[in-house]
Design a protein around this motif. Structure first.
Motif, mmCIF file in Angstrom:
data_model
loop_
_atom_site.group_PDB
_atom_site.id
_atom_site.type_symbol
_atom_site.label_atom_id
_atom_site.label_comp_id
_atom_site.label_asym_id
_atom_site.label_seq_id
_atom_site.Cartn_x
_atom_site.Cartn_y
_atom_site.Cartn_z
ATOM 1 N N ALA A 17 1.007 -1.681 -0.091
ATOM 2 C CA ALA A 17 -0.491 -0.370 0.110
ATOM 3 C C ALA A 17 1.150 1.211 -0.200
ATOM 4 O O ALA A 17 0.374 2.707 -0.565
ATOM 5 N N ASP A 18 2.733 1.261 0.557
ATOM 6 C CA ASP A 18 3.192 2.355 0.175
ATOM 7 C C ASP A 18 4.190 2.339 -0.766
ATOM 8 O O ASP A 18 5.100 3.130 -0.946
ATOM 9 N N GLY A 19 3.648 1.496 -1.599
ATOM 10 C CA GLY A 19 4.157 1.412 -2.814
ATOM 11 C C GLY A 19 5.738 0.603 -3.020
ATOM 12 O O GLY A 19 6.508 1.381 -3.438
ATOM 13 N N LEU A 20 5.811 -0.256 -1.450
ATOM 14 C CA LEU A 20 6.745 -0.741 -1.716
ATOM 15 C C LEU A 20 7.015 -1.797 -1.578
ATOM 16 O O LEU A 20 5.987 -2.471 -1.335
ATOM 17 N N GLU B 259 23.711 -1.753 -9.068
ATOM 18 C CA GLU B 259 23.919 -1.087 -7.388
ATOM 19 C C GLU B 259 22.739 -0.885 -7.090
ATOM 20 O O GLU B 259 21.555 -0.629 -7.177
ATOM 21 N N ALA B 260 22.878 -1.089 -5.696
ATOM 22 C CA ALA B 260 21.736 -1.409 -4.060
ATOM 23 C C ALA B 260 21.195 0.250 -4.708
ATOM 24 O O ALA B 260 21.952 0.632 -3.943
ATOM 25 N N HIS B 261 19.904 0.084 -4.350
ATOM 26 C CA HIS B 261 18.641 1.540 -4.450
ATOM 27 C C HIS B 261 17.920 1.135 -3.537
ATOM 28 O O HIS B 261 17.220 0.025 -3.907
ATOM 29 N N TYR B 262 17.733 2.338 -2.392
ATOM 30 C CA TYR B 262 16.189 1.747 -1.682
ATOM 31 C C TYR B 262 15.880 2.395 -1.443
ATOM 32 O O TYR B 262 16.135 3.694 -1.749
ATOM 33 N N TRP B 263 14.187 1.859 -0.807
ATOM 34 C CA TRP B 263 13.637 3.704 -0.346
ATOM 35 C C TRP B 263 14.277 4.031 1.423
ATOM 36 O O TRP B 263 13.778 3.113 2.316
ATOM 37 N N SER B 264 14.292 4.614 1.521
ATOM 38 C CA SER B 264 14.444 4.562 3.104
ATOM 39 C C SER B 264 13.193 5.378 3.790
ATOM 40 O O SER B 264 12.571 6.871 3.739
ATOM 41 N N ARG B 265 12.858 4.060 4.532
ATOM 42 C CA ARG B 265 11.634 4.697 5.073
ATOM 43 C C ARG B 265 11.258 6.353 6.159
ATOM 44 O O ARG B 265 10.442 6.568 6.110
ATOM 45 N N ARG C 230 13.953 8.656 5.802
ATOM 46 C CA ARG C 230 14.714 9.547 5.518
ATOM 47 C C ARG C 230 13.432 10.124 4.844
ATOM 48 O O ARG C 230 13.517 11.172 4.112
ATOM 49 N N GLY C 231 12.474 9.036 4.241
ATOM 50 C CA GLY C 231 11.056 9.093 2.554
ATOM 51 C C GLY C 231 11.943 10.037 1.797
ATOM 52 O O GLY C 231 11.590 10.491 0.958
ATOM 53 N N ARG C 232 13.834 8.483 1.020
ATOM 54 C CA ARG C 232 13.829 8.963 -0.292
ATOM 55 C C ARG C 232 14.552 8.214 -0.245
ATOM 56 O O ARG C 232 14.743 7.700 0.098
ATOM 57 N N ALA D 39 15.831 -4.577 3.618
ATOM 58 C CA ALA D 39 15.445 -2.988 3.153
ATOM 59 C C ALA D 39 14.325 -3.205 1.985
ATOM 60 O O ALA D 39 13.367 -4.584 2.376
ATOM 61 N N TYR D 40 13.687 -2.290 2.008
ATOM 62 C CA TYR D 40 12.277 -1.908 0.894
ATOM 63 C C TYR D 40 12.890 -0.756 -0.171
ATOM 64 O O TYR D 40 13.663 0.273 -0.427
ATOM 65 N N MET D 41 12.241 -1.516 -1.185
ATOM 66 C CA MET D 41 13.004 -0.707 -2.976
ATOM 67 C C MET D 41 11.160 -0.066 -2.807
ATOM 68 O O MET D 41 10.277 -0.804 -3.519
ATOM 69 N N ASN D 42 10.951 0.468 -3.718
ATOM 70 C CA ASN D 42 9.998 1.191 -4.208
ATOM 71 C C ASN D 42 10.341 1.209 -5.781
ATOM 72 O O ASN D 42 11.193 0.776 -6.131
#
Lengths: 164, 164
Positions: free
Chosen positions: A28-31, A63-69, A71-73, A48-51
């Protein structure tokens, strides 16, 4: 979103489980949660979480990219600490609502923001059924000093920003 | 809840990260994600979720219990399929909002409801930056026939119920 979605939307349960179309199921949060293990040792390093954007960037750059819950970015792993993650393999689970990333660590080889190799540096111990439950430190040696690393990175960033 | 909480509520970030008190952080739905790996091979088998009761039962019995989000109920892994999970080790991550379970599988040794050893039986493949992304089957051999196992278990359950 003005941008076209990078991944198709999930369709049927059967297509999700038995198909070859990658149609990740975001919550529901797009993650989507991502289990990260060391390609070298097999050890679980972090969860970790990804959008959608983090997932696309990870696939496109390796290269691993994540969504920081917190920091919201969006966040490229290691952008501050230098402890980046090179993707060796990505796998999807049966219902495509979880990802498994096998990575090679760079830098000091510490996946955890506390400076440790893995975020899972404590074992859960029980005194018996219904009894007390405590944590025991092991795998807890720090590979870097988080105070120094993040303070330094933060300072450098502020300098950069103020000079722009 | 009329029952006292089994685990204390999280307090400070520093206590979560550097303390020995197990105070798991459940999300808005009262769940914590659990990475499950094979104690024998190190392979990631599945990502599941526990609520407080599932976590307490897992700790107290040494058998993995989860919260099924699709069925909305507590679930002892293997209760229908016979593919149970004996806990070898439980670990908590830095901010205590994820759990790592190392298990020994029983039964046919299949963690996935599709009958496969692991839920992560497909690799994510990319045609290149911005290009198509597909799934490739491997580790996909079935250890049991899910149709037969779950139909049989369902039938047995119905019989049992109607005879009560």
């Amino acid at each position: 979103m003005s941008k076209a979605a990078r991944f198709p939307a999930p369709t049927t349960k059967s297509e999700s489980e038995e198909g070859t179309t990658f149609a990740p199921h975001f919550d529901a949060d797009g993650l989507v949660p991502v289990v990260v293990t060391s390609a070298k040792t097999g050890e679980v390093l972090m969860l970790a979480y990804m959008n959608e954007e983090a997932l696309a960037r990870t696939i496109d750059t390796g290269e691993a990219h994540y969504w920081s819950r917190s920091r919201g970015r969006l966040w490229r792993k290691g952008e501050q600490s230098g402890n980046a993650q090179r993707v060796v393999e990505m796998r999807a689970d049966c219902d495509q609502d979880a990802i498994w990333l096998r990575v090679e660590m760079t830098g000091a080889g510490a996946a955890c923001h506390t400076g440790r190799r893995t975020c899972f540096y404590r074992t859960i111990l029980s005194a018996g059924p219904g009894g007390g439950v405590t944590l025991s430190f092991d795998e807890a040696e720090r590979q870097f000093d988080p105070e120094a690393v993040y303070r330094h990175a933060g300072a450098a960033k502020r300098t950069l920003k103020s000079s722009e």
